[in-house]
Write a protein that holds these residues in place. Structure first.
Motif, PDB file in Angstrom:
ATOM      1  N   GLY A  21       0.677  -1.153  -0.047  1.00 54.25           N
ATOM      2  CA  GLY A  21       0.034   0.081   0.037  1.00 54.25           C
ATOM      3  C   GLY A  21       0.808   1.307  -0.082  1.00 54.25           C
ATOM      4  N   ALA A  22       2.020   1.152  -0.066  1.00 56.78           N
ATOM      5  CA  ALA A  22       2.980   2.247   0.061  1.00 56.78           C
ATOM      6  C   ALA A  22       3.300   2.961  -1.199  1.00 56.78           C
ATOM      7  CB  ALA A  22       4.386   1.879   0.845  1.00 56.78           C
ATOM      8  N   GLY A  23       2.940   2.283  -2.455  1.00 56.76           N
ATOM      9  CA  GLY A  23       3.074   2.802  -3.666  1.00 56.76           C
ATOM     10  C   GLY A  23       4.013   2.085  -4.792  1.00 56.76           C
ATOM     11  N   LYS A  24       4.195   0.769  -4.479  1.00 57.37           N
ATOM     12  CA  LYS A  24       4.995   0.090  -5.432  1.00 57.37           C
ATOM     13  C   LYS A  24       4.628   0.056  -6.818  1.00 57.37           C
ATOM     14  CE  LYS A  24       5.477  -4.515  -4.873  1.00 57.37           C
ATOM     15  NZ  LYS A  24       4.904  -5.156  -5.918  1.00 57.37           N
ATOM     16  N   SER A  25       3.115  -0.041  -6.934  1.00 55.74           N
ATOM     17  CA  SER A  25       2.694  -0.044  -8.351  1.00 55.74           C
ATOM     18  C   SER A  25       3.040   1.126  -9.197  1.00 55.74           C
ATOM     19  CB  SER A  25       1.267  -0.551  -8.293  1.00 55.74           C
ATOM     20  OG  SER A  25       1.011  -1.885  -7.789  1.00 55.74           O
ATOM     21  N   THR A  26       2.869   2.277  -8.563  1.00 58.28           N
ATOM     22  CA  THR A  26       3.173   3.495  -9.002  1.00 58.28           C
ATOM     23  C   THR A  26       4.604   3.678  -9.269  1.00 58.28           C
ATOM     24  OG1 THR A  26       1.267   4.733  -7.786  1.00 58.28           O
ATOM     25  CG2 THR A  26       2.863   6.012  -8.544  1.00 58.28           C
ATOM     26  N   VAL A  27       5.322   3.376  -8.651  1.00 53.45           N
ATOM     27  CA  VAL A  27       6.663   3.497  -8.824  1.00 53.45           C
ATOM     28  C   VAL A  27       7.286   2.665  -9.916  1.00 53.45           C
ATOM     29  CG1 VAL A  27       9.137   2.822  -7.777  1.00 53.45           C
ATOM     30  CG2 VAL A  27       7.320   4.004  -6.517  1.00 53.45           C
ATOM     31  N   LEU A  28       6.788   1.381 -10.035  1.00 55.52           N
ATOM     32  CA  LEU A  28       7.086   0.223 -11.097  1.00 55.52           C
ATOM     33  C   LEU A  28       6.603   1.125 -12.544  1.00 55.52           C
ATOM     34  CD1 LEU A  28       6.769  -3.162  -9.573  1.00 55.52           C
ATOM     35  CD2 LEU A  28       8.935  -1.826  -9.957  1.00 55.52           C
ATOM     36  N   LYS A  29       5.379   1.818 -12.501  1.00 56.48           N
ATOM     37  CA  LYS A  29       4.449   2.273 -13.694  1.00 56.48           C
ATOM     38  C   LYS A  29       5.716   3.283 -14.248  1.00 56.48           C
ATOM     39  CE  LYS A  29       1.553   2.965 -16.785  1.00 56.48           C
ATOM     40  NZ  LYS A  29       2.284   4.358 -17.602  1.00 56.48           N
ATOM     41  N   VAL A  30       6.133   4.385 -13.419  1.00 53.13           N
ATOM     42  CA  VAL A  30       6.822   5.340 -13.650  1.00 53.13           C
ATOM     43  C   VAL A  30       8.232   5.124 -14.357  1.00 53.13           C
ATOM     44  CG1 VAL A  30       8.208   7.341 -12.853  1.00 53.13           C
ATOM     45  CG2 VAL A  30       6.047   6.895 -11.824  1.00 53.13           C
ATOM     46  N   LEU A  31       8.971   4.082 -13.463  1.00 50.50           N
ATOM     47  CA  LEU A  31      10.053   3.452 -14.167  1.00 50.50           C
ATOM     48  C   LEU A  31      10.020   2.639 -15.426  1.00 50.50           C
ATOM     49  CD1 LEU A  31      11.321   1.656 -11.048  1.00 50.50           C
ATOM     50  CD2 LEU A  31      12.272   3.653 -11.971  1.00 50.50           C
TER      51      LEU A  31
END
Length: 316
Positions: A21-31
């Motif tokens: 819930g800390a934002g891993k999916s968002t981070v991977l999408k940006v990368l």
């Protein structure tokens, strides 16, 4: 001329982990948008197979981001730390770890808002799973080179943070972000250029178009039918295509171009998408973010409806 004696940069490997819930999916999408090869929820046992898989010569130095957390099969923080040490000892790769942290109360709010169950508390309150996971992950948090606390971050804030930390992939192009937003919901932070689209006809006041967004064809057609649309937007595109090479020459690493309308759901969204396409055609690689796309339409934010709004090509 290239200096043959210059050291060759090692390919980058970033392990993305942290609290659920800390934002891993968002981070991977940006990368992924930044050109990284991204793999999520990879079992640790398959990491070697991924790194040893043959790739085309042109992809040999492409950075790799691997998402591993408590949902990954066979996940054990101690084993992951051990494997990181082994990879670093073997050499040949720039191995780093990004740990995403977040306050417990905010994680509880996010799980409640999304109605998801915590992976370590399927039949118990989310707080129990959060506490258990935090204790389990503490050694990995201490080991990580990059720790990002997302407690007070919006999705856009986190995206900007990741671009600033990992946007340099060895190219001299600045990391380019195209953002749409609503002025009624506040100006975006860190925008280098802001274009106000409120001069265009507002689809919000058309009952059929109001529920839609600038991603919808009928909304886009309505905006494009404004007599001022083509001349002004094409000039904005020409301006940006002229400016971006100058930014690159000055060594600017990050450029955020924001398009705003009143609510951030119609005009700015459509124009941001169009301009992004024009910049891609011009050889750039923008990432597009729509900050207020999911916000509910509100008449109170849009001001007063126009007294007489002529239909495109018709009479008032």
């Amino acid at each position: 001329m290239t200096d043959a004696s210059a050291p060759v940069a090692e390919p980058r490997l970033l392990l993305v982990t942290g609290l659920s819930g800390a934002g891993k999916s968002t981070v991977l999408k940006v990368l992924e948008d930044l050109g990284w090869e991204v793999v999520d929820n990879l079992p640790l046992a398959l990491l070697d197979a991924l790194l040893e898989a043959p790739v085309h010569r042109s992809e040999a130095n492409r950075p790799i981001a691997v998402g591993i957390d408590s949902r990954s099969r066979g996940f054990k923080p101690a084993l992951l730390v051990k494997r990181i040490k082994e990879l670093r000892g073997a050499g040949g790769r720039d191995v780093q770890t990004l740990f995403l942290d977040c306050a417990g109360a905010e994680l509880e709010r996010r799980f409640s808002e999304t109605r998801r169950r915590h992976p370590l508390a399927e039949d118990r309150p989310a707080a129990d799973g959060i506490a258990r996971e935090r204790e389990m992950m503490e050694s990995l948090r201490r080991w990580a080179e990059h720790v990002v606390d997302t407690t007070n971050y919006s999705s856009n804030d986190l995206q900007q943070e990741i671009r600033q930390r990992f946007g340099d992939t060895g190219q001299d192009e600045p990391v380019l972000n195209i953002l749409s937003f609503g002025f009624a919901r506040g100006l975006p932070r860190n925008a280098d250029l802001v274009f106000d689209m409120r001069y265009l006809r507002n689809p919000h006041w058309d009952a059929k178009l109001k529920p839609g967004t600038g991603l919808d064809a009928d909304v886009a057609a309505y905006v494009m039918a404004d007599p001022a649309y083509e001349a002004t937007v094409s000039q904005i595109e020409a301006l940006l295509l002229a400016l971006l090479p100058r930014y690159r020459a000055e060594g600017k690493s990050y450029v955020t171009i924001a398009f705003g309308c009143t609510g951030g759901r119609h005009r700015s969204v459509h124009v941001a998408e169009r301009v992004a396409r024009a910049l891609r055609a011009g050889g750039h690689s923008p990432t597009v973010t729509h900050r207020n796309l999911d916000s509910a339409p509100q008449d109170g934010l849009e001001g007063k409806p126009p007294s007489a709004s002529p239909a495109p090509g018709g009479k008032a």
